[in-house]
Design a protein around this motif. Structure first.
Motif, PDB file in Angstrom:
ATOM      1  N   LEU A 182       0.833  -1.209   0.000  1.00 11.50           N
ATOM      2  CA  LEU A 182       0.000   0.000   0.000  1.00 11.50           C
ATOM      3  C   LEU A 182       0.871   1.264   0.000  1.00 11.50           C
ATOM      4  O   LEU A 182       0.603   2.209  -0.751  1.00 11.50           O
ATOM      5  N   ILE A 183       1.915   1.277   0.801  1.00  6.28           N
ATOM      6  CA  ILE A 183       2.815   2.431   0.838  1.00  6.28           C
ATOM      7  C   ILE A 183       3.490   2.619  -0.518  1.00  6.28           C
ATOM      8  O   ILE A 183       3.605   3.736  -1.019  1.00  6.28           O
ATOM      9  N   LYS A 184       3.917   1.532  -1.140  1.00  9.21           N
ATOM     10  CA  LYS A 184       4.524   1.605  -2.471  1.00  9.21           C
ATOM     11  C   LYS A 184       3.537   2.184  -3.481  1.00  9.21           C
ATOM     12  O   LYS A 184       3.907   3.011  -4.321  1.00  9.21           O
ATOM     13  N   ALA A 185       2.282   1.764  -3.397  1.00  8.10           N
ATOM     14  CA  ALA A 185       1.270   2.268  -4.330  1.00  8.10           C
ATOM     15  C   ALA A 185       1.073   3.766  -4.177  1.00  8.10           C
ATOM     16  O   ALA A 185       0.890   4.475  -5.168  1.00  8.10           O
ATOM     17  N   ILE A 186       1.143   4.246  -2.954  1.00  9.37           N
ATOM     18  CA  ILE A 186       0.940   5.671  -2.703  1.00  9.37           C
ATOM     19  C   ILE A 186       2.181   6.478  -3.084  1.00  9.37           C
ATOM     20  O   ILE A 186       2.082   7.516  -3.737  1.00  9.37           O
ATOM     21  N   LEU A 187       3.344   5.995  -2.703  1.00 14.99           N
ATOM     22  CA  LEU A 187       4.587   6.755  -2.923  1.00 14.99           C
ATOM     23  C   LEU A 187       5.279   6.436  -4.255  1.00 14.99           C
ATOM     24  O   LEU A 187       6.191   7.162  -4.654  1.00 14.99           O
ATOM     25  N   GLN A 188       4.882   5.339  -4.897  1.00 18.08           N
ATOM     26  CA  GLN A 188       5.441   4.919  -6.197  1.00 18.08           C
ATOM     27  C   GLN A 188       6.968   4.882  -6.152  1.00 18.08           C
ATOM     28  O   GLN A 188       7.526   4.133  -5.368  1.00 18.08           O
ATOM     29  N   GLY A 189       7.639   5.687  -6.952  1.00 21.10           N
ATOM     30  CA  GLY A 189       9.097   5.654  -7.058  1.00 21.10           C
ATOM     31  C   GLY A 189       9.837   6.233  -5.868  1.00 21.10           C
ATOM     32  O   GLY A 189      11.064   6.173  -5.815  1.00 21.10           O
ATOM     33  N   SER A 190       9.110   6.765  -4.895  1.00 27.06           N
ATOM     34  CA  SER A 190       9.745   7.324  -3.699  1.00 27.06           C
ATOM     35  C   SER A 190       9.831   6.312  -2.568  1.00 27.06           C
ATOM     36  O   SER A 190      10.105   6.669  -1.427  1.00 27.06           O
ATOM     37  N   PHE A 191       9.582   5.048  -2.882  1.00 24.31           N
ATOM     38  CA  PHE A 191       9.612   3.985  -1.872  1.00 24.31           C
ATOM     39  C   PHE A 191      10.077   2.715  -2.564  1.00 24.31           C
ATOM     40  O   PHE A 191       9.658   2.414  -3.669  1.00 24.31           O
ATOM     41  N   SER A 192      10.951   1.958  -1.906  1.00 28.09           N
ATOM     42  CA  SER A 192      11.435   0.698  -2.467  1.00 28.09           C
ATOM     43  C   SER A 192      10.779  -0.474  -1.755  1.00 28.09           C
ATOM     44  O   SER A 192      11.071  -0.747  -0.590  1.00 28.09           O
ATOM     45  N   LEU A 193       9.900  -1.160  -2.462  1.00 25.59           N
ATOM     46  CA  LEU A 193       9.261  -2.339  -1.895  1.00 25.59           C
ATOM     47  C   LEU A 193      10.284  -3.447  -1.675  1.00 25.59           C
ATOM     48  O   LEU A 193      10.158  -4.248  -0.750  1.00 25.59           O
ATOM     49  N   MET A 194      11.327  -3.477  -2.503  1.00 25.75           N
ATOM     50  CA  MET A 194      12.354  -4.503  -2.339  1.00 25.75           C
ATOM     51  C   MET A 194      13.163  -4.283  -1.063  1.00 25.75           C
ATOM     52  O   MET A 194      13.445  -5.236  -0.332  1.00 25.75           O
ATOM     53  N   VAL A 195      13.540  -3.051  -0.777  1.00 28.21           N
ATOM     54  CA  VAL A 195      14.269  -2.771   0.468  1.00 28.21           C
ATOM     55  C   VAL A 195      13.349  -3.022   1.660  1.00 28.21           C
ATOM     56  O   VAL A 195      13.770  -3.598   2.673  1.00 28.21           O
ATOM     57  N   PHE A 196      12.094  -2.610   1.551  1.00 24.64           N
ATOM     58  CA  PHE A 196      11.104  -2.871   2.596  1.00 24.64           C
ATOM     59  C   PHE A 196      11.017  -4.377   2.866  1.00 24.64           C
ATOM     60  O   PHE A 196      11.071  -4.820   4.017  1.00 24.64           O
TER      61      PHE A 196
ATOM     62  N   PHE B 279      16.927   4.177   2.975  1.00 23.22           N
ATOM     63  CA  PHE B 279      16.784   4.319   4.421  1.00 23.22           C
ATOM     64  C   PHE B 279      15.323   4.487   4.833  1.00 23.22           C
ATOM     65  O   PHE B 279      14.889   3.889   5.823  1.00 23.22           O
ATOM     66  N   THR B 280      14.564   5.271   4.083  1.00 19.28           N
ATOM     67  CA  THR B 280      13.144   5.449   4.396  1.00 19.28           C
ATOM     68  C   THR B 280      12.413   4.113   4.339  1.00 19.28           C
ATOM     69  O   THR B 280      11.659   3.762   5.249  1.00 19.28           O
ATOM     70  N   SER B 281      12.640   3.357   3.294  1.00 14.26           N
ATOM     71  CA  SER B 281      11.969   2.068   3.106  1.00 14.26           C
ATOM     72  C   SER B 281      12.356   1.078   4.195  1.00 14.26           C
ATOM     73  O   SER B 281      11.505   0.335   4.711  1.00 14.26           O
ATOM     74  N   ALA B 282      13.631   1.060   4.566  1.00 10.09           N
ATOM     75  CA  ALA B 282      14.097   0.142   5.606  1.00 10.09           C
ATOM     76  C   ALA B 282      13.534   0.518   6.972  1.00 10.09           C
ATOM     77  O   ALA B 282      13.108  -0.358   7.740  1.00 10.09           O
ATOM     78  N   PHE B 283      13.525   1.814   7.290  1.00 12.14           N
ATOM     79  CA  PHE B 283      12.984   2.228   8.589  1.00 12.14           C
ATOM     80  C   PHE B 283      11.481   1.991   8.670  1.00 12.14           C
ATOM     81  O   PHE B 283      10.986   1.516   9.706  1.00 12.14           O
TER      82      PHE B 283
END
Length: 165
Positions: free
Chosen positions: A13-27, A98-102
């Motif tokens: 859901l966060i990836k869908a909202i933030l798109q390229g500003s979030f890494s689902l793989m790092v998450f 870092f954002t995705s990992a945190f």
């Protein structure tokens, strides 16, 4: 919560909202890192199941590790599966890593603290778990599942609309 898959719902859901500003793989990598300590306890039968890794202090350390390693592992993974922008490797910025990992590590602590009585998220400051029972286990599973489904729909609808534009 069973290992990692349920934790991915909110990440989708966060990836869908933030798109390229979030890494689902790092998450996702951070979810795996978070559950290594409980896996070790389950395998060898010794230790505290949701120990230091499931505290905010432990999650902070694991988020740093996940960001530092996940950036390069994710870029390599994207290259291997052939996802790129105009033939170039997709680079994940340090900020996104870092954002995705945190987000991954801290959400993991909260979700596990809601359903596991042995999680002490604020250790060493207090042993209490203020999150325990905030939702029933069934509703927590539904929240994770439905957030993943909604996120998937939002992500693909957004991608479809961007391609049409």
């Amino acid at each position: 919560m069973p290992f990692t898959p349920f934790h991915m719902g909110p990440g989708i859901l966060i990836k869908a909202i933030l798109q390229g500003s979030f890494s689902l793989m790092v998450f996702g990598w951070s979810q795996i890192i978070m559950d290594l300590q409980p896996l070790w306890v389950l395998i060898n039968g010794h230790g505290h199941l949701h120990g230091f890794s499931h505290t905010f202090v432990g999650a902070t350390l694991l988020a740093i590790f996940s960001a530092l390693t996940g950036k390069y592992l994710s870029e390599l993974g994207l290259k291997i599966i052939g996802i790129s922008k105009t033939g170039n490797i997709i680079e994940i910025s340090w900020f996104i890593s870092f954002t995705s990992a945190f987000v991954g590590c801290f959400s993991h602590v909260v979700l596990d603290a809601i359903m596991h009585s042995d999680v002490e998220p604020f250790y060493p400051f207090t042993l209490s778990n203020q999150f325990l029972g905030a939702l029933s286990v069934a509703n927590l599973h539904k929240l994770c599942l439905y957030s993943g489904l909604v996120g998937t729909v939002i992500y693909y609808v957004t991608q479809w609309r961007l391609r049409k534009a």
